[in-house]
Design an enzyme around this catalytic site. Structure first.
Site, mmCIF file in Angstrom:
data_model
loop_
_atom_site.group_PDB
_atom_site.id
_atom_site.type_symbol
_atom_site.label_atom_id
_atom_site.label_comp_id
_atom_site.label_asym_id
_atom_site.label_seq_id
_atom_site.Cartn_x
_atom_site.Cartn_y
_atom_site.Cartn_z
ATOM 1 N N PHE A 1 0.856 -1.186 0.000
ATOM 2 C CA PHE A 1 0.000 0.000 0.000
ATOM 3 C C PHE A 1 0.889 1.232 0.000
ATOM 4 O O PHE A 1 1.753 1.381 0.866
ATOM 5 C CB PHE A 1 -0.938 0.041 1.207
ATOM 6 C CG PHE A 1 -1.862 1.230 1.154
ATOM 7 C CD1 PHE A 1 -3.003 1.204 0.368
ATOM 8 C CD2 PHE A 1 -1.550 2.402 1.836
ATOM 9 C CE1 PHE A 1 -3.837 2.326 0.276
ATOM 10 C CE2 PHE A 1 -2.375 3.526 1.743
ATOM 11 C CZ PHE A 1 -3.520 3.478 0.958
ATOM 12 N N LYS B 1 2.522 9.695 8.333
ATOM 13 C CA LYS B 1 1.687 9.377 9.518
ATOM 14 C C LYS B 1 2.191 9.914 10.863
ATOM 15 O O LYS B 1 1.702 10.904 11.353
ATOM 16 C CB LYS B 1 1.449 7.870 9.579
ATOM 17 C CG LYS B 1 0.611 7.378 8.403
ATOM 18 C CD LYS B 1 -0.001 6.021 8.648
ATOM 19 C CE LYS B 1 -1.115 5.729 7.667
ATOM 20 N NZ LYS B 1 -0.728 5.039 6.455
ATOM 21 N N ASP C 1 9.144 2.642 1.821
ATOM 22 C CA ASP C 1 7.972 3.404 2.265
ATOM 23 C C ASP C 1 7.808 3.110 3.753
ATOM 24 O O ASP C 1 7.308 2.052 4.146
ATOM 25 C CB ASP C 1 6.748 2.961 1.457
ATOM 26 C CG ASP C 1 5.457 3.642 1.921
ATOM 27 O OD1 ASP C 1 5.455 4.257 3.005
ATOM 28 O OD2 ASP C 1 4.450 3.538 1.197
HETATM 29 C C1 LIG Z 1 -0.991 5.323 5.048
HETATM 30 C C2 LIG Z 1 0.065 4.919 4.102
HETATM 31 C C3 LIG Z 1 0.332 5.662 2.934
HETATM 32 C C4 LIG Z 1 -0.530 6.829 2.503
HETATM 33 O O1 LIG Z 1 -0.438 7.913 3.354
HETATM 34 P P1 LIG Z 1 -1.507 9.127 3.207
HETATM 35 O O2 LIG Z 1 -1.013 10.111 4.218
HETATM 36 O O3 LIG Z 1 -2.854 8.560 3.527
HETATM 37 O O4 LIG Z 1 -1.422 9.623 1.827
HETATM 38 C C5 LIG Z 1 1.397 5.287 2.153
HETATM 39 N N1 LIG Z 1 2.161 4.226 2.478
HETATM 40 C C6 LIG Z 1 1.937 3.488 3.584
HETATM 41 C C7 LIG Z 1 2.837 2.345 3.896
HETATM 42 C C8 LIG Z 1 0.872 3.800 4.423
HETATM 43 O O5 LIG Z 1 0.632 3.048 5.491
#
Ligand SMILES: *Cc1c(COP(=O)(O)O)cnc(C)c1O
Length: 397
Positions: free
Chosen positions: A137, A251, A222
């Site tokens: 994700f 986050k 990420d």
């Molecule tokens: C939540 C998340 C995102 C997206 O972040 P947003 O602030 O909602 O755009 C991207 N990568 C990972 C691994 C995430 O958990």
């Protein structure tokens, strides 16, 4: 307004992307939340791994108050002291030497994708393709849903952005085969979050790093969910003994104030030159002041070690519980990012947990996920285990 009134107003005027929601939260302190009807909850989701210091942490609240009275926003047409200091502090704690700030995880990943493409284009050897993992994700913009290796996020949004290909997570041979000359980077979550709290196999991330080095391409981590102490160390990759070339954060970075960051080596930073990328709000004084206070607290003496110990003991108790409940397939995760996979969908279990005063959530249909604030105590997490045991009993699981 009470919960019913808020729900009615919401349903009348909010586009229905989130479906029916169970609660309207009105107030929080530490790991405790209160809803609009005054009911109290123990928060084990932290706004999806955002409020790592708990709600309304005094250091962050003070930083926000102080900055709000001085300056909120000026744009990146001017130097911003808080932004430069945040970059410096982040660099003191990881491999990345240069930073670009934005507003969230998807934007941070967009920046990572764009700098990768431009880095190779500037070198005169375009390698625009990026390999990502199934079940990953990476966000909800067009490029980041394309990077996300889950077809359900693509449906109805086609055509996808060209240049992405997917391999099964933990399958090194598949990755090796996917890295053709037009591939410029591999992009992975060190531990997959939304896809089900999936751990890398022993040695996998190290082997991926070696493969990227052997092929002369970039590795992007990420760490939007795994970063900022969530899995034990400040950044998840630090426990695997390797470094990426690019890392994205969001986050937990400012404990609830919107911010995103893309950090990279000096070498990769050459990919962006003036005018190549920008973000109006990115790295503004308010979000950076909140992030500085957050990062200073997270890296304070003993903070992360204590959270890690709480996570380990919670994990042990969950594993003991799993031994008594055949419906539990596996307990996995690291630090305070923990998933419990069941043989069937966890939605009814989450409903029961919330009714019992524990806020937790899913990671895919069959995985119950815990992402408590890192300030939770052993006693609070022991209570979660006993409530979970009771809920499993009620469901006959
Ligand atoms: C939540 C998340 C995102 C997206 O972040 P947003 O602030 O909602 O755009 C991207 N990568 C990972 C691994 C995430 O958990």
């Amino acid at each position: 307004m009470n919960t019913a009134e808020i729900q009615a107003l919401n349903d009348a005027c909010i586009i229905n992307t989130y479906g029916a929601r169970k609660l309207a939260i009105a107030r929080g302190e530490g790991a405790t939340l209160w809803d609009a009807d005054g009911r109290e909850y123990l928060d084990c989701f932290a706004g999806i791994a955002v409020c790592n210091l708990g709600h309304c942490h005094p250091a962050v609240t003070e930083a926000i108050r102080d900055q709000a009275g001085k300056l909120l926003h000026v744009s990146n047409l001017y130097y911003i002291e808080q932004q430069a200091r945040l970059a410096q502090l982040l660099s003191q704690h990881c491999f990345a030497q240069k930073w670009f700030f934005c507003n969230g995880g998807a934007e941070a990943n967009e920046a990572a994708i764009k700098i990768t493409r431009r880095y190779w284009a500037q070198k005169g050897t375009p390698k625009p393709h990026i390999v990502t993992a199934d079940q990953s994700f990476h966000g909800r913009t067009m490029a980041t849903i394309t990077a996300t290796g889950q077809p359900k996020y693509h449906q109805g949004f086609e055509p996808m952005v060209p240049g992405f290909r997917y391999v099964p997570f933990n399958d090194l041979a598949a990755l090796e085969a996917a890295i053709t000359p037009e591939v410029g980077a591999v992009m992975l979550e060190p531990i997959q979050g939304e896809g089900g709290v999936r751990m890398p196999a022993d040695g996998y991330l190290r082997a991926v790093r070696e493969l990227c080095d052997a092929r002369g391409i970039l590795l992007i981590f990420d760490e939007v969910q795994t970063g900022l102490g969530r899995t034990g160390p400040l950044f998840a990759h630090q426990d695997f003994g390797i470094q990426p070339d690019i890392m994205t954060l969001a986050k937990g970075l400012a404990n609830g104030v919107p911010i995103g960051a893309m950090g990279c080596t000096d070498e990769v930073a050459q990919g962006f030159s003036p005018g190549a990328h920008a973000c109006t709000f990115g790295g503004n004084p308010l979000s950076c002041a909140a992030a500085l206070a957050t990062l200073e607290t997270l890296t304070g003496p003993g903070f992360l070690d204590r959270a890690k110990a709480v996570g380990n003991s919670f994990m042990d108790q969950l594993k003991a519980l799993a031994a008594e409940h055949p419906q539990i397939v596996e307990v996995r995760g690291k630090g305070l990012m923990i998933g419990v996979e069941f043989k069937e969908p966890v939605a009814p279990l989450i409903t029961r947990m919330i009714e019992s005063g524990i806020i937790c959530g899913p990671a895919g249909p069959n995985v119950l996920r815990f992402l408590p604030p890192l300030i939770v105590t052993e006693e609070q997490m022991a209570r979660v285990v006993s409530v979970l045991a009771a809920c499993l009993g009620e469901l006959g699981w």
